[in-house]
Structure formats: C-alpha cells, structure tokens
Design a protein around this motif. Structure first.
Motif, short mmCIF file in Angstrom:
data_model
loop_
_atom_site.label_atom_id
_atom_site.label_comp_id
_atom_site.label_asym_id
_atom_site.label_seq_id
_atom_site.Cartn_x
_atom_site.Cartn_y
_atom_site.Cartn_z
N PHE A 261 -3.49 9.95 4.76
CA PHE A 261 -3.62 9.59 3.34
C PHE A 261 -3.11 10.71 2.43
CE2 PHE A 261 -6.39 6.81 5.64
CZ PHE A 261 -6.08 5.57 5.08
N CYS B 64 -18.22 16.81 -2.29
CA CYS B 64 -17.99 16.21 -3.62
C CYS B 64 -17.73 14.72 -3.44
CB CYS B 64 -16.74 16.80 -4.27
SG CYS B 64 -16.82 18.53 -4.57
N GLU C 287 0.84 -1.22 0.00
CA GLU C 287 0.00 0.00 0.00
C GLU C 287 0.86 1.26 0.00
OE1 GLU C 287 -2.81 -0.01 3.24
OE2 GLU C 287 -3.84 -1.79 2.48
N PRO D 179 -5.47 11.53 -1.72
CA PRO D 179 -6.68 12.34 -1.97
C PRO D 179 -6.41 13.85 -2.05
CG PRO D 179 -7.15 10.59 -0.41
CD PRO D 179 -5.67 10.58 -0.62
N SER E 38 -16.37 12.97 -6.02
CA SER E 38 -15.29 12.56 -6.91
C SER E 38 -14.46 13.78 -7.32
CB SER E 38 -15.88 11.94 -8.17
OG SER E 38 -16.57 12.94 -8.90
N ARG F 41 -13.52 9.54 1.36
CA ARG F 41 -14.36 8.41 1.75
C ARG F 41 -15.14 8.66 3.05
NH1 ARG F 41 -13.04 3.67 1.97
NH2 ARG F 41 -11.77 3.70 0.11
C1 B12 Z 1 -2.82 3.31 0.78
C2 B12 Z 1 -3.68 2.95 1.96
C3 B12 Z 1 -3.14 3.07 3.23
C4 B12 Z 1 -1.76 3.64 3.47
C5 B12 Z 1 -1.77 5.16 3.28
C6 B12 Z 1 -0.43 5.67 2.77
C7 B12 Z 1 -0.46 7.15 2.55
N1 B12 Z 1 0.51 7.83 3.14
O1 B12 Z 1 -1.33 7.68 1.90
C8 B12 Z 1 -1.49 3.18 4.92
C9 B12 Z 1 -0.70 1.88 4.91
C10 B12 Z 1 -0.79 4.18 5.83
C11 B12 Z 1 -2.90 2.87 5.41
C12 B12 Z 1 -3.21 2.74 6.74
C13 B12 Z 1 -4.43 2.32 7.21
N2 B12 Z 1 -5.48 1.93 6.46
CO1 B12 Z 1 -5.57 2.17 4.56
N3 B12 Z 1 -5.78 2.12 2.73
C14 B12 Z 1 -5.01 2.49 1.77
C15 B12 Z 1 -5.72 2.25 0.42
C16 B12 Z 1 -5.16 0.97 -0.17
C17 B12 Z 1 -5.58 3.35 -0.60
C18 B12 Z 1 -5.99 4.73 -0.08
C19 B12 Z 1 -5.93 5.70 -1.23
O2 B12 Z 1 -5.00 6.48 -1.34
N4 B12 Z 1 -6.91 5.61 -2.14
C20 B12 Z 1 -6.98 6.44 -3.34
C21 B12 Z 1 -7.93 7.55 -3.06
C22 B12 Z 1 -7.70 8.70 -3.91
O3 B12 Z 1 -9.26 7.04 -3.22
P1 B12 Z 1 -10.44 7.58 -2.31
O4 B12 Z 1 -9.94 7.84 -0.94
O5 B12 Z 1 -11.57 6.66 -2.51
O6 B12 Z 1 -10.75 9.02 -2.95
C23 B12 Z 1 -11.61 9.22 -4.05
C24 B12 Z 1 -12.90 9.93 -3.63
O7 B12 Z 1 -13.25 9.68 -2.29
C25 B12 Z 1 -12.66 11.38 -3.92
N5 B12 Z 1 -11.99 12.21 -2.94
C26 B12 Z 1 -11.13 11.88 -1.97
N6 B12 Z 1 -10.72 12.97 -1.30
C27 B12 Z 1 -11.30 14.02 -1.87
C28 B12 Z 1 -11.19 15.38 -1.56
C29 B12 Z 1 -11.90 16.31 -2.35
C30 B12 Z 1 -11.77 17.74 -2.04
C31 B12 Z 1 -12.70 15.84 -3.41
C32 B12 Z 1 -13.42 16.79 -4.24
C33 B12 Z 1 -12.81 14.47 -3.70
C34 B12 Z 1 -12.12 13.58 -2.93
O8 B12 Z 1 -11.84 11.32 -5.08
C35 B12 Z 1 -10.91 10.22 -4.99
C36 B12 Z 1 -10.66 9.67 -6.38
O9 B12 Z 1 -11.84 9.22 -6.95
C37 B12 Z 1 -7.20 2.12 0.89
C38 B12 Z 1 -8.09 1.32 -0.07
C39 B12 Z 1 -9.10 2.23 -0.78
N7 B12 Z 1 -10.23 1.67 -1.11
O10 B12 Z 1 -8.89 3.39 -1.02
C40 B12 Z 1 -7.04 1.55 2.29
C41 B12 Z 1 -8.13 1.84 3.32
C42 B12 Z 1 -8.60 3.26 3.21
N8 B12 Z 1 -7.39 1.66 4.59
C43 B12 Z 1 -8.10 1.08 5.50
C44 B12 Z 1 -7.63 0.78 6.78
C45 B12 Z 1 -8.55 -0.10 7.64
C46 B12 Z 1 -6.40 1.27 7.22
C47 B12 Z 1 -5.81 1.08 8.63
C48 B12 Z 1 -6.80 1.29 9.78
C49 B12 Z 1 -5.22 -0.31 8.74
C50 B12 Z 1 -4.16 -0.62 7.76
N9 B12 Z 1 -4.51 -0.97 6.50
O11 B12 Z 1 -3.02 -0.52 8.13
C51 B12 Z 1 -4.70 2.14 8.66
C52 B12 Z 1 -5.19 3.46 9.28
C53 B12 Z 1 -4.15 4.54 9.23
C54 B12 Z 1 -4.50 5.74 10.08
N10 B12 Z 1 -3.58 6.16 10.90
O12 B12 Z 1 -5.56 6.28 10.00
C55 B12 Z 1 -9.50 0.75 5.00
C56 B12 Z 1 -10.56 1.72 5.54
C57 B12 Z 1 -11.84 1.02 5.86
C58 B12 Z 1 -12.89 1.98 6.36
N11 B12 Z 1 -13.78 1.47 7.13
O13 B12 Z 1 -12.89 3.14 6.09
C59 B12 Z 1 -9.30 0.79 3.45
C60 B12 Z 1 -10.55 1.19 2.65
C61 B12 Z 1 -8.82 -0.62 3.03
C62 B12 Z 1 -9.90 -1.68 3.18
N12 B12 Z 1 -10.37 -2.21 2.09
O14 B12 Z 1 -10.27 -2.05 4.24
N13 B12 Z 1 -3.75 2.73 4.39
#
Ligand code: B12
Length: 288
Positions: A178, A269, A140, A181, A271, A256
């Motif tokens: 994170f 928003c 990750e 985002p 997305s 999220r």
């Molecule tokens: C990478 C990652 C990590 C990395 C982060 C590294 C870093 N420095 O960024 C690390 C290893 C640190 C981590 C840790 C944890 N993580 Co994590 N992680 C992820 C992962 C794989 C990717 C996150 C990411 O960057 N996604 C890409 C972004 C861009 O996608 P997005 O958030 O969906 O955003 C979209 C929209 O929401 C929107 N959006 C987002 N922000 C914004 C802002 C604005 C202004 C706008 C307009 C739109 C918008 O646009 C984006 C693109 O479409 C996710 C899986 C997932 N489904 O995302 C799990 C996930 C988020 N993690 C999870 C978990 C459980 C954890 C931990 C608790 C345990 C663990 N895995 O170690 C810890 C908690 C850390 C903490 N202290 O809070 C869970 C959360 C579950 C939940 N109930 O919410 C997920 C979903 C994994 C899973 N399938 O279970 N994680």
C-alpha cells in the motif's frame, strides 16, 4: 525552486487591489524578498500560506501554480467535495482530482485532515466494489496513483524545512504494497516541519532498522496496512522499536492493521491528524 510573484500578480491571484498587496508586504503580514532594484517579490509558497490563512477566494489559481479547476471547486460544500472526489477518482479524472484537493488545501484544510477525511472516505468506498466488479483492481490502482500525484503536487506548495529541522524516516513493511498510508505520513510530517524520507511500500523492516541506527532520525514511522502474521516480522518490528528507543527517537505506527503489532516502545496512531500532536514537542537541532 518555486517562482515568486510580483505584488500585482499576487493582488490579481486573490482579487485584492495592488495597493492592499503592497501594504501587506510592507506591514510584514506577507513575507517578501526585495530585488536589488527594490521590487517586492512574494515566494509562491508564502502567497499560498497567506491565501489559506485568510481563506481567500482564488481568482487566478494559475498565478499561484495551482490548477484552474480550483475555481469551480471552491464553492462546493465540504460534504459534496468528498462525493465529487470519489467520483473523480473512480472515473480517473485527474484534472478534477487535483482541482478538488487543491481547493480543499487553499481553503485551509490541512494535509492530515484531507487524508483522514475525503481521501480515506473515497478510497474506502472504492475498495467496497471489490470483488463484485471485475474492474475494481484497475480502479483501485488508478485511484491510488491519482492520489499520489495530487498529494505530491500539493507538497510543492509547502515551505522547505530549515536545515536544522527535526528529521523523520519511515515506510510500509515488506509484503505490504500500500502506497498511500506511508506517503501520507511523510507529507503530514513535512507539513509539521520535519525533514522526512519515505522509503515507500514493501520495505524490509531490517533495512529501516539499519538506516535508523545510522541516521538516528527523530521520528520513525511504520504504516501497517496488512496484518503482521509471522513471528519473524513481529520480531523485526520489535527490534526496530528498540533501535529507535536506544537513541531517544519516537517510533510511530499506524494503519488499518497496526494493532497486529503488540510489542512495546511504539506509539500507535489511528489517524494522520494524530501525528501533529505526537511530534509537537520536537525541537530543531542545534548547529553543532
Ligand atoms: C488501493 C487498494 C488496493 C491496491 C493498493 C495499491 C497500492 N499500491 O497502494 C491493490 C489493488 C494492490 C490492493 C490489493 C489488495 N487489497 Co486492497 N485496497 C485498496 C483500498 C481501496 C485503498 C487502500 C488505501 O490506500 N487507503 C487509503 C489509506 C490511507 O487509508 P487507511 O489505510 O485506512 O489509512 C488511514 C489510517 O489507517 C491512518 N494510517 C494509515 N497508515 C498510517 C501510518 C501512520 C504512521 C499513521 C500515524 C496513521 C496511519 O491514516 C490513514 C488516513 O486516515 C482499500 C480500501 C480501504 N478501505 O482502504 C482496499 C483494502 C485495504 N484491500 C483489501 C484487500 C482484501 C486486498 C487484497 C487481498 C485483494 C484485492 N483487493 O486485490 C489485495 C492484497 C494485496 C497484498 N499483496 O497484500 C481489503 C482489506 C480487508 C481487510 N480485511 O483488511 C480492503 C479494505 C478493501 C475491502 N473493502 O475489502 N488493494
């Protein structure tokens, strides 16, 4: 500063004749600079803009400052591109990651579409491996950093914003680690023509509120990936919303866990693609 191309380099990059390239330059379809000696020079970002506009097949990506891996990736179906990106990110192959992302970009896909589509898909699949696979946290972190590198590389192809461009500032709140985002929101705002500053993850919301009060950016964004659980954090976001509202700015929240903020004065928003619609009406600042 990015380099410029001669008309012959531009022609070679996208596989057209040099006389066609000269015609494009002289007709104004391609914005050029002329040297003192009268030679036509095409800024790289303009060459890329034109290649995207006509969906050109890039033959010499290196001349446009792009990875040579773009070549093989241009012909891949959009659906398979997401799968290929997932594989490249999972296995840590940066050359493939940058090649795929730049191929998408050059084919005309916007940064917002790339973030909402293939990158979100791949990261979500990667997240699905946790906690069964003990390497998942390493994967990750690595996948996140590869996306950061590739997105920042693509940012270099975007034209600079003019001095009077509307401004934006944003971050992810404290205890929210994170990276992607907030970075994505900043790049999308930049793509929409705003001058932006991303304060990154784990930023105290009060710091953002103070900076917004001082600098009065037209847009303030907050990327909320971790749920807002404490009343103090919730109040801090409410205060930020009031500050931005007090000078007529736009407060955008997404992520999220954005729904865990239930206070007023925020535009939610779902997305990255929605950002463009929300900022469409902003006008450049006047000179005074
Ligand atoms: C990478 C990652 C990590 C990395 C982060 C590294 C870093 N420095 O960024 C690390 C290893 C640190 C981590 C840790 C944890 N993580 Co994590 N992680 C992820 C992962 C794989 C990717 C996150 C990411 O960057 N996604 C890409 C972004 C861009 O996608 P997005 O958030 O969906 O955003 C979209 C929209 O929401 C929107 N959006 C987002 N922000 C914004 C802002 C604005 C202004 C706008 C307009 C739109 C918008 O646009 C984006 C693109 O479409 C996710 C899986 C997932 N489904 O995302 C799990 C996930 C988020 N993690 C999870 C978990 C459980 C954890 C931990 C608790 C345990 C663990 N895995 O170690 C810890 C908690 C850390 C903490 N202290 O809070 C869970 C959360 C579950 C939940 N109930 O919410 C997920 C979903 C994994 C899973 N399938 O279970 N994680």
């Amino acid at each position: 500063m990015l380099r410029t191309l001669s008309t012959s380099e531009f022609a070679e990059a996208i596989g057209i004749s040099e006389s066609s390239a000269r015609r494009l330059a002289d007709s104004g379809d391609l914005r050029i600079r002329k040297t003192k000696g009268g030679h036509r020079k095409i800024p790289t970002e303009e060459a890329i803009r034109y290649a995207r506009e006509i969906q050109a097949t890039v033959i010499r990506p290196d001349l446009l400052g792009l990875s040579t891996n773009v070549i093989g990736n241009q012909t891949i179906e959009p659906k398979s591109r997401s799968q290929r990106l997932l594989m490249a990110l999972s296995e840590g192959h940066y050359a493939e990651v940058i090649g795929l992302m730049q191929a998408l970009y050059i084919s005309g896909v916007s940064i917002a579409e790339m973030c909402d589509g293939p990158i979100r898909f791949a990261m979500s699949e990667i997240g699905g491996a946790w906690p069964q696979d003990k390497r998942s946290i390493f994967i990750e972190h690595r996948a996140t950093i590869l996306c950061v590198r590739a997105l920042c590389q693509i940012r270099l192809s975007l034209p600079e914003t003019p001095e009077n461009a509307p401004s934006a500032m944003g971050a992810a709140p404290q205890d929210d680690p994170f990276l992607l985002p907030s970075l994505m929101a900043s790049l999308v705002l930049h793509e929409c023509g705003l001058e932006e500053i991303n304060l990154g993850p784990n930023t105290p919301v009060d710091v953002l509120a103070d900076s917004a009060e001082d600098e009065k950016p037209d847009v303030v964004w907050l990327a909320i990936s971790n749920p807002i659980r404490s009343r103090t954090h919730h109040r801090e976001i409410e205060n930020l919303a009031k500050v931005v509202n007090s000078y007529g700015g736009l407060f955008l929240i997404g992520g999220r866990s954005a729904t865990t903020y239930t206070g007023p004065l925020a535009e939610k928003c779902q997305s990255m693609s929605e950002i463009g619609l929300r900022v469409a009406g902003l006008s450049p600042h006047s000179a005074d």
